[in-house]
Motif scaffolding. Sequence first.
Motif, mmCIF file in Angstrom:
data_model
loop_
_atom_site.group_PDB
_atom_site.id
_atom_site.type_symbol
_atom_site.label_atom_id
_atom_site.label_comp_id
_atom_site.label_asym_id
_atom_site.label_seq_id
_atom_site.Cartn_x
_atom_site.Cartn_y
_atom_site.Cartn_z
ATOM 1 N N SER A 63 0.832 -1.188 0.000
ATOM 2 C CA SER A 63 0.000 0.000 0.000
ATOM 3 C C SER A 63 0.871 1.243 0.000
ATOM 4 C CB SER A 63 -0.958 0.018 1.200
ATOM 5 O OG SER A 63 -0.257 0.239 2.405
ATOM 6 N N LEU A 64 0.250 2.345 -0.337
ATOM 7 C CA LEU A 64 0.924 3.634 -0.421
ATOM 8 C C LEU A 64 0.147 4.603 0.456
ATOM 9 C CD1 LEU A 64 3.368 4.555 -2.121
ATOM 10 C CD2 LEU A 64 1.736 5.452 -3.771
ATOM 11 N N THR A 65 0.827 5.154 1.450
ATOM 12 C CA THR A 65 0.166 6.060 2.379
ATOM 13 C C THR A 65 0.831 7.426 2.322
ATOM 14 O OG1 THR A 65 -0.421 4.235 3.832
ATOM 15 C CG2 THR A 65 -0.410 6.432 4.808
ATOM 16 N N ARG A 66 0.014 8.438 2.131
ATOM 17 C CA ARG A 66 0.533 9.811 2.069
ATOM 18 C C ARG A 66 0.899 10.268 3.471
ATOM 19 N NH1 ARG A 66 -0.079 14.661 -1.477
ATOM 20 N NH2 ARG A 66 -0.975 13.313 -3.046
ATOM 21 N N LEU A 67 2.135 10.773 3.599
ATOM 22 C CA LEU A 67 2.612 11.303 4.874
ATOM 23 C C LEU A 67 2.722 12.817 4.855
ATOM 24 C CD1 LEU A 67 5.397 8.728 5.807
ATOM 25 C CD2 LEU A 67 3.051 8.837 6.660
ATOM 26 N N GLY A 68 2.695 13.393 3.684
ATOM 27 C CA GLY A 68 2.791 14.835 3.554
ATOM 28 C C GLY A 68 2.584 15.218 2.105
ATOM 29 N N ALA A 69 2.729 16.495 1.799
ATOM 30 C CA ALA A 69 2.500 16.974 0.436
ATOM 31 C C ALA A 69 3.491 16.375 -0.556
ATOM 32 C CB ALA A 69 2.588 18.501 0.402
ATOM 33 N N ASP A 70 4.708 16.052 -0.083
ATOM 34 C CA ASP A 70 5.737 15.577 -1.005
ATOM 35 C C ASP A 70 6.291 14.206 -0.637
ATOM 36 O OD1 ASP A 70 7.134 16.233 1.282
ATOM 37 O OD2 ASP A 70 8.754 17.255 0.226
ATOM 38 N N LEU A 71 5.572 13.448 0.220
ATOM 39 C CA LEU A 71 6.099 12.171 0.709
ATOM 40 C C LEU A 71 4.997 11.138 0.872
ATOM 41 C CD1 LEU A 71 8.555 10.612 1.968
ATOM 42 C CD2 LEU A 71 7.825 11.533 4.183
ATOM 43 N N VAL A 72 5.272 9.930 0.351
ATOM 44 C CA VAL A 72 4.410 8.772 0.585
ATOM 45 C C VAL A 72 5.265 7.638 1.124
ATOM 46 C CG1 VAL A 72 2.566 9.258 -1.071
ATOM 47 C CG2 VAL A 72 4.605 8.037 -1.831
ATOM 48 N N GLU A 73 4.586 6.698 1.778
ATOM 49 C CA GLU A 73 5.273 5.540 2.352
ATOM 50 C C GLU A 73 4.710 4.263 1.768
ATOM 51 O OE1 GLU A 73 5.983 3.309 6.648
ATOM 52 O OE2 GLU A 73 4.421 4.833 6.472
ATOM 53 N N ILE A 74 5.604 3.335 1.445
ATOM 54 C CA ILE A 74 5.195 1.978 1.092
ATOM 55 C C ILE A 74 4.967 1.234 2.404
ATOM 56 C CG2 ILE A 74 5.936 -0.228 0.131
ATOM 57 C CD1 ILE A 74 7.456 1.320 -2.015
ATOM 58 N N ARG A 75 3.787 0.636 2.521
ATOM 59 C CA ARG A 75 3.431 -0.132 3.715
ATOM 60 C C ARG A 75 2.880 -1.487 3.316
ATOM 61 N NH1 ARG A 75 -0.272 3.758 7.538
ATOM 62 N NH2 ARG A 75 1.237 5.380 7.870
ATOM 63 N N SER A 76 2.859 -2.381 4.277
ATOM 64 C CA SER A 76 2.188 -3.682 4.127
ATOM 65 C C SER A 76 2.605 -4.408 2.856
ATOM 66 C CB SER A 76 0.655 -3.503 4.156
ATOM 67 O OG SER A 76 0.256 -2.872 5.346
ATOM 68 N N LEU A 77 3.904 -4.345 2.539
ATOM 69 C CA LEU A 77 4.423 -5.029 1.350
ATOM 70 C C LEU A 77 4.741 -6.466 1.720
ATOM 71 C CD1 LEU A 77 5.355 -4.636 -1.627
ATOM 72 C CD2 LEU A 77 7.625 -4.157 -0.715
ATOM 73 N N GLY A 78 4.032 -7.399 1.110
ATOM 74 C CA GLY A 78 4.255 -8.804 1.431
ATOM 75 C C GLY A 78 3.914 -9.719 0.282
ATOM 76 N N ILE A 79 4.566 -10.873 0.288
ATOM 77 C CA ILE A 79 4.380 -11.887 -0.747
ATOM 78 C C ILE A 79 4.065 -13.216 -0.060
ATOM 79 C CG2 ILE A 79 5.478 -13.088 -2.715
ATOM 80 C CD1 ILE A 79 5.231 -10.034 -3.101
ATOM 81 N N SER A 80 3.144 -13.974 -0.618
ATOM 82 C CA SER A 80 2.793 -15.289 -0.079
ATOM 83 C C SER A 80 3.974 -16.242 -0.167
ATOM 84 C CB SER A 80 1.630 -15.898 -0.871
ATOM 85 O OG SER A 80 0.484 -15.110 -0.774
#
Length: 158
Positions: A63-80
């Motif tokens: 997932s991609l979560t916005r942290l600010g106007a110029d920054l996003v975070e990759i979260r919950s990255l997983g593979i089976s």
Amino acid sequence: MKAKTMEAVCRRATESDIEVLSELIAGYAEKGIMLPRSRETLKRQIDTFVVAEVGPEVVGCGSLTRLGADLVEIRSLGISEGYKGLGIGSKLVDQLIHEAKEQHIPKIMALTYEVRFFEKNGFVVVNKEIFPEKVWTDCINCPKQHACDEIAVLKMLD
């Protein structure tokens, strides 16, 4: 075995993916390497998730979560299990980078234990204190807040 990589297709997640996302994330959370996400949270944030499919089976997510106007975070990255090491994680990261570019966000970061994976995908290790947005939105509630062992990585998008 590499044929699976060719078959992996990334797409935006839908509500019908919530159960498999919940199970995948829970598996990582039980190992202490990913924050848990409730089904309610997943439903609220489903538009931030992408999934990787091999045939009809969802085998990865992020997932991609916005942290600010110029920054996003990759979260919950997983593979089976059984699908790791086939390039599917990199496909998911590419899709998330594409999403960030579409939103005109110049910086994408992650907190990770898999530094080499992110470096292979063009990220560099940085000091996590440069992300006060992350510290005040998530780290404040994390059980590891005073002993965080995750590594911050950053990629500048062009």
